[in-house]
Design a protein around this motif. Structure first.
Motif, PDB file in Angstrom:
ATOM      1  N   VAL A   1     -93.964  39.814  13.545  1.00 11.12           N
ATOM      2  CA  VAL A   1     -93.461  39.623  12.270  1.00 11.12           C
ATOM      3  C   VAL A   1     -92.242  39.960  12.165  1.00 11.12           C
ATOM      4  O   VAL A   1     -91.309  39.166  11.169  1.00 11.12           O
ATOM      5  CB  VAL A   1     -94.352  40.772  11.444  1.00 11.12           C
ATOM      6  CG1 VAL A   1     -93.932  40.618  10.022  1.00 11.12           C
ATOM      7  CG2 VAL A   1     -95.764  40.672  11.801  1.00 11.12           C
ATOM      8  N   ASP A   2     -91.457  40.872  12.940  1.00 13.29           N
ATOM      9  CA  ASP A   2     -90.100  41.299  12.631  1.00 13.29           C
ATOM     10  C   ASP A   2     -89.105  39.971  13.058  1.00 13.29           C
ATOM     11  O   ASP A   2     -88.395  39.527  12.454  1.00 13.29           O
ATOM     12  CB  ASP A   2     -89.887  42.272  13.211  1.00 13.29           C
ATOM     13  CG  ASP A   2     -90.153  43.850  12.653  1.00 13.29           C
ATOM     14  OD1 ASP A   2     -90.582  43.524  11.564  1.00 13.29           O
ATOM     15  OD2 ASP A   2     -90.174  44.841  13.429  1.00 13.29           O
ATOM     16  N   GLY A   3     -89.685  39.329  14.412  1.00 11.17           N
ATOM     17  CA  GLY A   3     -88.860  38.365  14.808  1.00 11.17           C
ATOM     18  C   GLY A   3     -88.835  37.187  13.959  1.00 11.17           C
ATOM     19  O   GLY A   3     -88.010  36.385  13.719  1.00 11.17           O
ATOM     20  N   LEU A   4     -90.270  36.632  13.268  1.00 16.60           N
ATOM     21  CA  LEU A   4     -90.437  35.807  12.333  1.00 16.60           C
ATOM     22  C   LEU A   4     -89.336  36.052  11.094  1.00 16.60           C
ATOM     23  O   LEU A   4     -88.778  35.275  10.635  1.00 16.60           O
ATOM     24  CB  LEU A   4     -91.574  35.748  12.014  1.00 16.60           C
ATOM     25  CG  LEU A   4     -92.850  35.147  12.743  1.00 16.60           C
ATOM     26  CD1 LEU A   4     -94.262  35.474  12.310  1.00 16.60           C
ATOM     27  CD2 LEU A   4     -92.517  33.616  12.840  1.00 16.60           C
ATOM     28  N   PHE A   5     -89.386  37.223  10.685  1.00 14.59           N
ATOM     29  CA  PHE A   5     -88.629  37.362   9.353  1.00 14.59           C
ATOM     30  C   PHE A   5     -87.276  37.128   9.787  1.00 14.59           C
ATOM     31  O   PHE A   5     -86.613  36.614   8.761  1.00 14.59           O
ATOM     32  CB  PHE A   5     -88.851  39.056   8.997  1.00 14.59           C
ATOM     33  CG  PHE A   5     -88.181  39.259   7.903  1.00 14.59           C
ATOM     34  CD1 PHE A   5     -88.858  39.145   6.655  1.00 14.59           C
ATOM     35  CD2 PHE A   5     -86.706  39.621   7.790  1.00 14.59           C
ATOM     36  CE1 PHE A   5     -88.271  39.365   5.565  1.00 14.59           C
ATOM     37  CE2 PHE A   5     -86.257  40.019   6.591  1.00 14.59           C
ATOM     38  CZ  PHE A   5     -86.929  39.889   5.271  1.00 14.59           C
TER      39      PHE A   5
END
Lengths: 120, 620
Positions: free
Chosen positions: B38-42
């Motif tokens: 999720v962090d990477g996507l964000f």
């Protein structure tokens, strides 16, 4: 005439501390809010010169409240109160219209500096 | 400043960020509790948004913003995780990908922003609105006005200040209040990331004096220094560290360079031949020196063309996932050897054939979960695409642990079609492939939307041969199939062994040459009724070049033999004489009808005469 302030934070401890700092510096705390919804409502009622806004509050967070307030009053002077590690949220708040920020734990001098900058 | 100059860079980086998103989403689908995806996507979407806004692609920036808001909701726990969310995000990434291409083509306005918003809205339950943010694109990132120069402002936030990124943003806001701010570096969208050290610069256009500007920026608080300079009008953007280490080269230009180097290589050989006529002279020394230089240039050109395979392989996981979903199958897909490098031109060509083989593997190879369970296999079928280096070639294996090919059925079908004679009762792997590669051959019981009618391996074989590569397959009933693609490292120039039969010369790419031997000195034997020789105790089938090309056998004593090796199989090719090694330039080869399949191309030798190139993969 003293500047009026609305203090928004869900913790009584934080509200008290901020109020003390501001009152000692000659400001007038005209209201307090515990939630984002209250903050928006009280801003409408009181039209304070300055708002201090916690980021994380129940029932509409601080950023959402900033957005709402700035929608009503684009010139609202809002100072965000943030914990360490919430930079992304602070950035979001600034994009939403907040004018400055202070990072907990608060040092009275830094809070007052920020307030001065916001009031310009 | 001309933003168009940055369009290619934008396109490249955006594609790469969206590829990252796809990869992360697929990872996430496998492990929904993982927080990192999720962090990477964000971060990836956030960066895309910043870039799009900087380029002035408002629709795209808006779309990215919708997705970013959704991801923020996920991070905060306001949006439930699950298959529906991953689907929505994959769909959104698709739309953004399309948007990136549109924007780069100057058609940002055609982007269907509503479709992205719709996907996002459906992913968010009604009770937890994603919270539409105010438009965040700041004037700081607006499109530039050509021609103006303005002031270059460098700002440094005090290193001990908390949240330097947020402070930097405030400083930027102060400047924006006085005039136009553009070319913020690093982009304002990156301020909030941990890597931001507190220093940034931008170009300022406005009436405010330097002193007023400096004072205003200092008003933001925690500002250590503000430096305002008037740039040289022609100074451009230079001066940033790290810039200039890589430049982008149009592939067509590189192709042209490669072609010229290839001709240079041929000319060098001719020069060496001429120099050899006058030994000891100045010409010989010069020829040697030129030869060394040309070799160096050639190696550099080849190196410049090499590209890691992940640039194409990165799209496979997504394709496999979608296919598996469509077919109701479970697949555990892996890619190995992503860093192996290959000529860009070859790499661009093999993506589709590999997807084709993957499609076959999923549709025909991997069984439905229930069938796998019944067969004692794990429900999820295993599919692997693995790249590796073998000698001077690159090998890509596509393997599955599915049901394998039903030889009996292929055999029966082949006989009905008259592809095989009635007497044949066994189909070894190489023959199986040959049968399957017959155009239109299919044992598929139904026409599926995925693979269409038949396996279409003929198209794959054709494509690989055109590249100077080959395809092999192995299949075991109940255990799965493996397709092996063998590719030259580079297209244009191949090191080859030249051989002669009679007066005709042929080239054998060194990729397939294991060694050379004195054929007539080796003991003869037989393998399955076919002529063979014994080399270090191993019986190798014998091939006679003269017979292959339809020439009468010459009475040459002490004939040499070339030991060909393809995928572990060897054979001895008997020729009249060996003429040494040489770089050859592979010419496009439009084989006339009736050309034997083992001739894969042609080349022009230094003396101007043509030579045909032997395809060892077909011979062995």
């Amino acid at each position: 005439m003293a500047h009026t302030v609305l203090v928004c934070d869900d913790a009584i401890f934080m509200r008290t501390m901020i109020s003390d700092i501001l009152v000692q510096a000659g400001f007038e705390v005209v209201g307090e809010a515990e939630t984002g919804v209250q903050a928006v409502q009280k801003y409408r009622e009181l039209s304070p010169d300055l708002v201090t806004m916690d980021i994380v509050m129940p029932d509409m967070g601080g950023i959402e409240a900033v957005r709402e307030i700035c929608r009503v009053d684009p010139d609202a002077k809002i100072l965000m109160c943030s914990a360490m590690g919430q930079q992304a949220l602070v950035v979001e708040a600034i994009q939403a219209g907040a004018k400055d920020f202070v990072v907990k734990p608060f040092q009275p001098s830094r809070v007052l500096e920020a307030v001065q900058r916001v009031l310009g | 400043m001309d933003l168009a100059r940055y369009a290619a860079l934008f396109l490249d980086e955006s594609r790469s960020h969206l590829r990252t998103c796809t990869r992360l989403l697929l990872e996430w689908e496998r492990d929904p509790s993982a927080a990192e995806p999720v962090d990477g996507l964000f971060r990836a979407i956030h960066t895309l948004k910043g870039m799009a806004a900087t380029m002035g692609y408002e629709r795209l920036a808006g779309g990215a913003h919708e997705v970013e808001t959704l991801l923020a909701g996920v991070r905060e726990g306001a949006v439930p995780r699950g298959a529906a969310l991953v689907d929505a995000l994959l769909g959104a990434v698709d739309l953004l990908e399309r948007g990136v291409e549109l924007a780069a083509a100057g058609r940002d306005a055609d982007l269907d922003a509503g479709a992205i918003a719709g996907l996002v809205r459906r992913a968010v339950p009604a009770a937890a609105p994603a919270g539409r943010r105010r438009k965040t694109r700041s004037a700081a990132e607006g499109p530039a006005v050509a021609g103006a120069v303005g002031l270059v402002v460098e700002v440094r936030i005090r290193p001990d200040a908390p949240m330097r990124g947020a402070r930097a943003l405030l400083a930027l806001r102060r400047a924006e209040a006085l005039g136009e701010v553009r070319e913020v570096r690093p982009p304002a969208a990156t301020f909030e990331f941990d890597g931001f050290g507190g220093a940034f610069e931008f170009r300022f256009l406005g009436r405010a004096s330097e002193a007023a500007l400096t004072a205003a920026i200092r008003e933001a608080g925690d500002v250590e220094t503000v430096t305002v300079t008037v740039p040289e009008p022609a100074a451009g953007r230079g001066g940033t560290e790290g810039r200039g280490r890589h430049i982008r080269v149009d592939l067509a230009r590189l192709d042209s360079l490669t072609g010229q180097v290839a001709e240079l290589v041929v000319a060098r050989h001719r020069l060496a031949e001429l120099a050899a006529l006058a030994p000891g002279g100045e010409l010989e020394g010069l020829a040697l020196r030129i030869g060394r230089l040309v070799t160096g240039v050639q190696q550099d050109v080849i190196a410049a063309r090499l590209t890691p395979v992940w640039q194409v392989f990165d799209r496979f996981p997504r394709a496999v996932r979608d296919l598996a979903k469509q077919l109701g199958k479970q697949v555990d897909f892996r890619v190995e050897g992503e860093d192996i490098e290959l000529d860009r031109a070859i790499l661009d060509e093999i993506g589709d054939p590999i997807v084709h083989l993957l499609r076959n593997a999923l549709d025909h190879g991997i069984e439905a979960p229930a069938e796998r369970r019944a067969a004692g296999k794990p429900e999820a079928g295993r599919v692997v695409v693995a790249a590796s280096r073998e000698r001077a070639s690159v090998v890509v294996r596509i393997s599955d642990d599915g049901r394998g090919i039903d030889r009996a059925r292929v055999l029966a079908k082949a006989k009905t079609l008259g592809v095989l004679e009635a007497g044949v009762e066994a189909l070894p792997d190489e023959q199986l492939l040959r049968v399957l590669a017959r155009a239109g051959f299919s044992t598929a019981e139904r026409v599926s939307a995925v693979s269409g009618r038949g396996v279409g391996i003929d198209a794959v074989v054709e494509r690989l041969r055109a590249l100077g590569g080959s395809l092999e397959m192995a299949s075991e009933r109940g255990r799965g199939s493996t397709f092996t693609l063998r590719l030259p490292l580079t297209l244009a120039i191949v090191r080859a062994l030249l051989a002669r039969t009679g007066a005709e010369r042929y080239a054998v790419p060194l990729t397939f040459v294991a060694e050379t031997v004195e054929f007539d000195a080796l003991p003869r034997t037989e393998v399955q009724g076919r002529e063979a020789v014994l080399l270090r105790g191993r019986a190798l089938p014998t091939l006679h070049l003269d017979r292959l090309v339809g020439r009468p056998a010459g009475a040459v004593p002490r004939r040499p033999g070339i030991i060909l090796e393809v995928g572990g199989r060897q054979a001895a090719l008997v020729v009249d004489a060996l003429l040494g090694q040489q770089e050859i330039v592979v010419e496009a080869f439009d084989a006339p009808l009736g050309t034997p399949p083992f001739l894969s191309g042609a080349t022009i030798l230094p003396d101007g005469a043509p030579a045909l190139i032997l395809d060892a993969a077909v011979l062995v």
